[in-house]
Design a protein around this motif. Sequence first.
Motif, PDB file in Angstrom:
ATOM      1  N   GLN A 347       0.819  -1.213   0.000  1.00 43.71           N
ATOM      2  CA  GLN A 347       0.000   0.000   0.000  1.00 43.71           C
ATOM      3  C   GLN A 347       0.857   1.271   0.000  1.00 43.71           C
ATOM      4  O   GLN A 347       0.553   2.210  -0.745  1.00 43.71           O
ATOM      5  N   PRO A 348       1.946   1.315   0.780  1.00 45.43           N
ATOM      6  CA  PRO A 348       2.831   2.485   0.678  1.00 45.43           C
ATOM      7  C   PRO A 348       3.436   2.645  -0.718  1.00 45.43           C
ATOM      8  O   PRO A 348       3.613   3.770  -1.199  1.00 45.43           O
ATOM      9  N   SER A 349       3.749   1.522  -1.370  1.00 44.69           N
ATOM     10  CA  SER A 349       4.301   1.578  -2.721  1.00 44.69           C
ATOM     11  C   SER A 349       3.295   2.175  -3.704  1.00 44.69           C
ATOM     12  O   SER A 349       3.630   3.049  -4.515  1.00 44.69           O
ATOM     13  N   ALA A 350       2.059   1.702  -3.625  1.00 41.30           N
ATOM     14  CA  ALA A 350       1.014   2.246  -4.496  1.00 41.30           C
ATOM     15  C   ALA A 350       0.772   3.718  -4.199  1.00 41.30           C
ATOM     16  O   ALA A 350       0.569   4.541  -5.113  1.00 41.30           O
ATOM     17  N   THR A 351       0.800   4.073  -2.925  1.00 42.36           N
ATOM     18  CA  THR A 351       0.603   5.470  -2.528  1.00 42.36           C
ATOM     19  C   THR A 351       1.680   6.368  -3.116  1.00 42.36           C
ATOM     20  O   THR A 351       1.401   7.448  -3.642  1.00 42.36           O
ATOM     21  N   THR A 352       2.930   5.911  -3.019  1.00 43.79           N
ATOM     22  CA  THR A 352       4.047   6.691  -3.566  1.00 43.79           C
ATOM     23  C   THR A 352       3.882   6.895  -5.064  1.00 43.79           C
ATOM     24  O   THR A 352       4.087   7.997  -5.590  1.00 43.79           O
ATOM     25  N   TYR A 353       3.510   5.819  -5.753  1.00 37.61           N
ATOM     26  CA  TYR A 353       3.328   5.919  -7.204  1.00 37.61           C
ATOM     27  C   TYR A 353       2.204   6.879  -7.567  1.00 37.61           C
ATOM     28  O   TYR A 353       2.365   7.775  -8.403  1.00 37.61           O
ATOM     29  N   LEU A 354       1.058   6.708  -6.926  1.00 37.96           N
ATOM     30  CA  LEU A 354      -0.099   7.540  -7.254  1.00 37.96           C
ATOM     31  C   LEU A 354       0.128   8.999  -6.887  1.00 37.96           C
ATOM     32  O   LEU A 354      -0.340   9.910  -7.578  1.00 37.96           O
ATOM     33  N   THR A 355       0.845   9.233  -5.805  1.00 38.47           N
ATOM     34  CA  THR A 355       1.147  10.613  -5.400  1.00 38.47           C
ATOM     35  C   THR A 355       1.992  11.315  -6.449  1.00 38.47           C
ATOM     36  O   THR A 355       1.879  12.534  -6.644  1.00 38.47           O
ATOM     37  N   GLY A 356       2.827  10.552  -7.133  1.00 34.46           N
ATOM     38  CA  GLY A 356       3.708  11.130  -8.136  1.00 34.46           C
ATOM     39  C   GLY A 356       3.043  11.434  -9.459  1.00 34.46           C
ATOM     40  O   GLY A 356       3.659  12.044 -10.347  1.00 34.46           O
ATOM     41  N   LEU A 357       1.779  11.039  -9.635  1.00 33.00           N
ATOM     42  CA  LEU A 357       1.049  11.290 -10.873  1.00 33.00           C
ATOM     43  C   LEU A 357       0.326  12.640 -10.818  1.00 33.00           C
ATOM     44  O   LEU A 357       0.029  13.162  -9.737  1.00 33.00           O
ATOM     45  N   SER A 358       0.048  13.173 -11.977  1.00 35.35           N
ATOM     46  CA  SER A 358      -0.803  14.364 -12.030  1.00 35.35           C
ATOM     47  C   SER A 358      -2.225  13.943 -11.675  1.00 35.35           C
ATOM     48  O   SER A 358      -2.558  12.750 -11.666  1.00 35.35           O
ATOM     49  N   ASP A 359      -3.071  14.899 -11.378  1.00 33.15           N
ATOM     50  CA  ASP A 359      -4.456  14.578 -11.016  1.00 33.15           C
ATOM     51  C   ASP A 359      -5.144  13.785 -12.127  1.00 33.15           C
ATOM     52  O   ASP A 359      -5.872  12.816 -11.866  1.00 33.15           O
ATOM     53  N   THR A 360      -4.896  14.189 -13.371  1.00 31.73           N
ATOM     54  CA  THR A 360      -5.528  13.496 -14.498  1.00 31.73           C
ATOM     55  C   THR A 360      -4.995  12.079 -14.645  1.00 31.73           C
ATOM     56  O   THR A 360      -5.766  11.130 -14.844  1.00 31.73           O
ATOM     57  N   GLU A 361      -3.683  11.916 -14.530  1.00 32.26           N
ATOM     58  CA  GLU A 361      -3.070  10.590 -14.637  1.00 32.26           C
ATOM     59  C   GLU A 361      -3.559   9.670 -13.516  1.00 32.26           C
ATOM     60  O   GLU A 361      -3.834   8.488 -13.737  1.00 32.26           O
ATOM     61  N   ARG A 362      -3.654  10.240 -12.311  1.00 31.47           N
ATOM     62  CA  ARG A 362      -4.114   9.451 -11.171  1.00 31.47           C
ATOM     63  C   ARG A 362      -5.554   8.999 -11.373  1.00 31.47           C
ATOM     64  O   ARG A 362      -5.910   7.842 -11.119  1.00 31.47           O
ATOM     65  N   GLU A 363      -6.378   9.897 -11.847  1.00 28.81           N
ATOM     66  CA  GLU A 363      -7.777   9.566 -12.095  1.00 28.81           C
ATOM     67  C   GLU A 363      -7.905   8.458 -13.132  1.00 28.81           C
ATOM     68  O   GLU A 363      -8.695   7.526 -12.980  1.00 28.81           O
ATOM     69  N   THR A 364      -7.084   8.524 -14.160  1.00 26.39           N
ATOM     70  CA  THR A 364      -7.103   7.510 -15.210  1.00 26.39           C
ATOM     71  C   THR A 364      -6.650   6.157 -14.676  1.00 26.39           C
ATOM     72  O   THR A 364      -7.273   5.116 -14.962  1.00 26.39           O
ATOM     73  N   TYR A 365      -5.591   6.180 -13.881  1.00 22.52           N
ATOM     74  CA  TYR A 365      -5.068   4.923 -13.330  1.00 22.52           C
ATOM     75  C   TYR A 365      -6.075   4.277 -12.381  1.00 22.52           C
ATOM     76  O   TYR A 365      -6.324   3.076 -12.437  1.00 22.52           O
ATOM     77  N   LEU A 366      -6.668   5.068 -11.514  1.00 22.26           N
ATOM     78  CA  LEU A 366      -7.631   4.538 -10.551  1.00 22.26           C
ATOM     79  C   LEU A 366      -8.886   4.019 -11.243  1.00 22.26           C
ATOM     80  O   LEU A 366      -9.482   3.023 -10.808  1.00 22.26           O
ATOM     81  N   ALA A 367      -9.259   4.652 -12.335  1.00 23.63           N
ATOM     82  CA  ALA A 367     -10.425   4.178 -13.082  1.00 23.63           C
ATOM     83  C   ALA A 367     -10.153   2.816 -13.701  1.00 23.63           C
ATOM     84  O   ALA A 367     -11.048   1.965 -13.793  1.00 23.63           O
ATOM     85  N   ALA A 368      -8.901   2.598 -14.102  1.00 22.57           N
ATOM     86  CA  ALA A 368      -8.522   1.314 -14.703  1.00 22.57           C
ATOM     87  C   ALA A 368      -8.212   0.254 -13.652  1.00 22.57           C
ATOM     88  O   ALA A 368      -8.124  -0.935 -13.966  1.00 22.57           O
ATOM     89  N   ASN A 369      -8.053   0.685 -12.401  1.00 20.49           N
ATOM     90  CA  ASN A 369      -7.705  -0.233 -11.310  1.00 20.49           C
ATOM     91  C   ASN A 369      -8.624   0.043 -10.122  1.00 20.49           C
ATOM     92  O   ASN A 369      -8.188   0.526  -9.068  1.00 20.49           O
ATOM     93  N   ALA A 370      -9.888  -0.296 -10.308  1.00 18.84           N
ATOM     94  CA  ALA A 370     -10.921   0.051  -9.331  1.00 18.84           C
ATOM     95  C   ALA A 370     -10.748  -0.675  -8.002  1.00 18.84           C
ATOM     96  O   ALA A 370     -11.411  -0.326  -7.017  1.00 18.84           O
ATOM     97  N   PHE A 371      -9.861  -1.651  -7.944  1.00 18.66           N
ATOM     98  CA  PHE A 371      -9.650  -2.367  -6.680  1.00 18.66           C
ATOM     99  C   PHE A 371      -8.939  -1.493  -5.647  1.00 18.66           C
ATOM    100  O   PHE A 371      -8.945  -1.800  -4.447  1.00 18.66           O
ATOM    101  N   ILE A 372      -8.332  -0.403  -6.091  1.00 20.31           N
ATOM    102  CA  ILE A 372      -7.622   0.499  -5.175  1.00 20.31           C
ATOM    103  C   ILE A 372      -8.580   1.565  -4.651  1.00 20.31           C
ATOM    104  O   ILE A 372      -9.283   2.227  -5.423  1.00 20.31           O
ATOM    105  N   THR A 373      -8.610   1.717  -3.335  1.00 23.70           N
ATOM    106  CA  THR A 373      -9.346   2.814  -2.709  1.00 23.70           C
ATOM    107  C   THR A 373      -8.373   3.944  -2.429  1.00 23.70           C
ATOM    108  O   THR A 373      -7.353   3.734  -1.760  1.00 23.70           O
ATOM    109  N   TRP A 374      -8.645   5.111  -2.952  1.00 26.06           N
ATOM    110  CA  TRP A 374      -7.784   6.280  -2.752  1.00 26.06           C
ATOM    111  C   TRP A 374      -8.492   7.268  -1.842  1.00 26.06           C
ATOM    112  O   TRP A 374      -9.475   7.904  -2.206  1.00 26.06           O
ATOM    113  N   LYS A 375      -8.024   7.339  -0.607  1.00 30.47           N
ATOM    114  CA  LYS A 375      -8.673   8.179   0.393  1.00 30.47           C
ATOM    115  C   LYS A 375      -7.626   8.871   1.240  1.00 30.47           C
ATOM    116  O   LYS A 375      -6.673   8.240   1.703  1.00 30.47           O
TER     117      LYS A 375
END
Length: 533
Positions: A347-375
């Motif tokens: 989970q820390p690894s995924a957090t680090t990766y997602l934090t490094g994305l732009s808002d648009t990139e993060r939204e796209t990634y999370l939409a393609a990987n709905a198993f991740i909860t981003w809160k």
Amino acid sequence: MGIGATAGVAAIGGITVAAQAASTGSASSSSDGLLFDPDGYTEITTTLTDTDGTDHEVTYHFWKAITYVSKPVDATYQSLIVSVPVTIDGKAVDASDAPIVLSNVIAGYVESSVAEATGIGGAAMGGTPPTGGGGPSSAPPSASASPTPSASAGAPAGGGGGGAAAMPQMALLAGYVVVEPGARGRTLTDSSGEYYGTAPAAIVDLKAAVRYIRHNRGRIPGDVDRIVSVGVSAGGALSALLGASGDSPLYDEYLKEIGAAHASDAIFATGAWCPITDLEHADGAYEWNWGTNSTQSTGKTVDQTVSKDLRTQFAEYQASLKLRGLNHFGTLTARNYDEYLLKQYLQPSATTYLTGLSDTERETYLAANAFITWKNSKASFTWEDFLTHVGTRKKTAPAFDAFDLSAGENNEFGTGTTKARHFTAYGLKNDITGVTGTRVDSDIPEKLRLMNPMYHLLEKTNPKRTRHWWIRLGTSDTDTSHVISANLAAAANSLGDQVDHRYYWDQGHGANIDLPDFVAWVAGITGHKNALK
């Protein structure tokens, strides 16, 4: 002193190099074969591209292949090369007391050679490890590439050996001394068909290389008390073993046999990327981790009876270790290891990766990987969903001690003219090649001790081990179990050692995407400032 010049452009370890070389001095030589010749270098001016894409003009001294033992079995492999920075971007570099980065490119426990190297990053494997042999799964990436984890499961942006290939140049840019050792490996045979590079040849050779460096204190540039070993895959395993087993008397006879220098083989720090180690327990750890991912990348379905047997073995082994997790997690068992991996690493690894994305990139990634909860800017998910995300596994069951003796590790424990042997009772019991017996060969237990860093950390705690550990693994790496590196980190941490262990999100086997961080870590633990800072 004659000077000649050649010019050209090459790609070394994935880094663009425009080189102009001038030869100075004579070839390294000495009366006893173990004295480093300070004047036996070639001066090379080259352009190296940093990880951020910046070009730097570097002048360095390069020593061609030097045999590091007095009685080599095969000098083609038992040799090393040395690179020492002189100027970087026109600024003089004093590497006389710099850390020495010992960088191997061993993969799959296959031999590697620097005999033909003409510049830094010159180590090359002597063979190609099969897919079952713990070697790289794809080509090395450019050091300047920006890995982008795939939205699909298991897409390795960092290729096999990436860290090993890029490390020498990045260490040189930092102002460090770089030593690249060759070593014997498991596929080597002599004219009579005898295997002379199987266990423990590779670790014995790396120890001999360290002894050569220490033996030449005051002659070889750099601080011989600040040797930092680095490697990927089997090379990562050997780097960890080198750190754990420093000055262990178990290797003395082997070192004496090849004429290793009379010096310490202890190192200061270990850098291990995706280490393929703890081989006698690796099958069980693999099935605990990937057993429910029953389909191989080849499309073959894994035998679930075998997988279940091996998972049971892992539970027993893990209980016997009595290891406690980092950050006060408590005792690690087969029942809670999934929770530990999630909280401590995944989970820390995924957090680090997602934090490094732009808002648009993060939204796209999370939409393609709905198993991740981003809160609250943190990622969370279940173990089961993570396994589904990774998808197919690379290896069959057993992954390392194959019933048909086809795994590279079976070859690693070959002997004489016997190419491959079983090294676990379970593998032997279920052999399908015609090998019989109820116990593995009598020399196997010693060979396993010689090849396993866990033995030197837990069973016979080694006072000469390194106290500094850098360990990395890709979350989509199915060449090995996530438990292997986590246990290694927990074992070192339990002894009070400094441990920096993290996972790269969505990266496959051989990934190394934070080289600048590693170089900074080396600067921090050695107290030697990075030349580019």
